[in-house]
Design a protein around this motif. Structure first.
Motif, PDB file in Angstrom:
ATOM      1  N   GLN A  38       0.805  -1.221   0.000  1.00 57.54           N
ATOM      2  CA  GLN A  38       0.000   0.000   0.000  1.00 57.54           C
ATOM      3  C   GLN A  38       0.844   1.280   0.000  1.00 57.54           C
ATOM      4  N   THR A  39       2.143   1.134   0.113  1.00 57.96           N
ATOM      5  CA  THR A  39       3.008   2.313   0.099  1.00 57.96           C
ATOM      6  C   THR A  39       3.148   2.841  -1.327  1.00 57.96           C
ATOM      7  N   LYS A  40       3.579   4.082  -1.456  1.00 56.14           N
ATOM      8  CA  LYS A  40       3.650   4.706  -2.776  1.00 56.14           C
ATOM      9  C   LYS A  40       5.067   5.000  -3.237  1.00 56.14           C
ATOM     10  N   ASP A  41       6.041   4.797  -2.370  1.00 54.58           N
ATOM     11  CA  ASP A  41       7.418   5.122  -2.708  1.00 54.58           C
ATOM     12  C   ASP A  41       8.108   3.885  -3.289  1.00 54.58           C
ATOM     13  N   PHE A  42       9.408   3.996  -3.527  1.00 56.96           N
ATOM     14  CA  PHE A  42      10.176   2.819  -3.929  1.00 56.96           C
ATOM     15  C   PHE A  42      10.083   1.775  -2.818  1.00 56.96           C
ATOM     16  N   LEU A  43       9.903   0.532  -3.190  1.00 53.03           N
ATOM     17  CA  LEU A  43       9.898  -0.541  -2.205  1.00 53.03           C
ATOM     18  C   LEU A  43      11.344  -0.868  -1.836  1.00 53.03           C
ATOM     19  N   PRO A  44      11.665  -0.954  -0.537  1.00 54.23           N
ATOM     20  CA  PRO A  44      13.034  -1.297  -0.142  1.00 54.23           C
ATOM     21  C   PRO A  44      13.498  -2.601  -0.795  1.00 54.23           C
ATOM     22  N   ASP A  45      14.767  -2.647  -1.155  1.00 60.26           N
ATOM     23  CA  ASP A  45      15.316  -3.794  -1.881  1.00 60.26           C
ATOM     24  C   ASP A  45      15.030  -5.115  -1.193  1.00 60.26           C
TER      25      ASP A  45
END
Length: 378
Positions: A220-227
């Motif tokens: 549901q987040t909108k930023d880059f997903l952490p690696d």
């Protein structure tokens, strides 16, 4: 009419309007919960979507003057899909979590709560109430647990004997002193399947969740997903059901009860590549009625790119190159670049090198470098 008879009649009415479970508890403070929430806050385990004021989350009297009791309700939702389509090479599919099948549960629960409010207004002069579903101040699970709807499982879900953990929860604070129901016994026992299979280890221990590493939150987040989480998403475009599907208490709980929650297979398991091209209008038209649309199309599209990388779907590379070159959103361009490198193929390296020469955004450039490194490792 006595309060006892009012309560019995209310229970009967609730069942007649499609409430699957109803329970009652006092409006006294949730003191144990307050301590747990403070600890969650100290550890940085909160998602940020919840109400930030812990007092409001644990003291019903702060939400309704004269609060005496809380009515908790639950609606069961399905765990199985009829005629589920199967993805294949060249036509890969994503999956929405079961809690986003059918009509948005916020709408369904609010409709029932509204009917209960109207029923009380007709019978109780001076009645006061405040209803909420999910986005309200109170913690739905804590209310449901104390009202005897179910027990709080190690997976942080309310588990009911009748429907397993596949239930939506809502509640109404009221100034009517209804008799309280008793909590039911926790039946998790020594089982720890949910803790062992959590894709990201977000279930830190029984009943404690680090929301920020939970796949359901991450989608549901909108930023880059952490690696470190990209390989854990799989083909999930919204939500995660892993800790529920492995639960023995959910075995055999299909819950085909409410037609409004039965999923359209083409929405619950959508083709991934068409998601990449959807306009806002098209997205709202197709997905606007499901709860998984609440954050808009951007997280869904980003997750679709990650899912295509998960499948190593070479047929999607031209689409991903187009996104990397032309999409106005850095998160989409960067995630596409990473996915191109993850998938590889004859077009990948040249496309990434070309994008590197023209890209200006620093974060996107980092993703292009990641993509190139993935290509070189193949």
């Amino acid at each position: 009419m006595s309060i006892e008879q009012l309560q019995l009649d209310l229970i009967d009415y609730a069942k007649s309007i499609g409430v699957d479970k109803i329970g009652f508890t006092s409006a006294s403070p949730f003191n144990e919960l307050k301590n747990r929430l403070k600890r969650q806050q100290e550890l940085g385990y909160q998602s940020g979507f919840e109400e930030s004021d812990i007092d409001k989350r644990t003291e019903p009297i702060k939400l309704l003057d004269g609060a005496e009791s809380i009515i908790a309700i639950a609606l069961a939702y399905p765990s199985k899909m009829e005629d589920a389509p199967t993805g294949k090479k060249g036509a890969r599919r994503g999956i929405f979590a079961r809690a986003s099948w059918g009509i948005d549960y916020h709408v369904a629960l609010r409709e029932r709560l509204k009917l209960l409010e109207e029923w009380l207004v007709e019978r109780v002069p001076g009645v006061k109430f405040k209803s909420m579903v999910d986005t309200g101040e109170l913690v739905d699970r804590a209310v449901a647990e104390r009202a005897g709807i179910g027990w709080s499982g190690k997976n942080c879900s309310i588990i009911t004997p009748e429907f397993g953990s596949y239930v939506y929860l809502g509640e109404m604070i009221t100034n009517i002193p209804f008799a309280q129901d008793s909590p039911i016994e926790n039946e998790c026992g020594d089982c720890r399947l949910c803790l062992d299979v959590c894709p990201t280890g977000a279930l830190v221990e029984a009943g404690q969740l680090n929301a920020k590493s939970c796949v359901a939150f991450l989608t549901q987040t909108k930023d880059f997903l952490p690696d470190e989480f990209r390989g854990k998403i799989g083909n999930r475009v919204y939500g995660c059901d892993t800790c529920q599907t492995v639960c023995p208490k959910n075995k055999g709980k299909i819950n085909w009860i409410h037609d409004e929650f039965k999923p359209d297979p083409e929405i619950a398991k959508p083709l991934l590549q068409p998601l990449l091209h959807m306009s806002n209008k098209e997205f709202k038209s197709k997905f606007g009625h499901v709860s998984g649309s609440w954050r808009g199309k951007k997280p869904i599209q980003r997750n679709a790119i990650i899912a295509l990388a998960h499948f190593k779907e070479e047929a999607a590379v031209p689409d991903l190159i187009n996104i990397m070159k032309k999409d106005e959103r850095p998160v989409m361009r960067g995630t596409a670049a990473w996915a191109i490198g993850k998938i590889g193929g004859p077009l990948a390296e040249d496309a990434l090198v070309g994008a590197k020469d023209v890209e200006k955004d620093e974060e996107v450039l980092k993703e292009i470098e990641k993509g190139l490194m993935l290509v070189m490792e193949r």
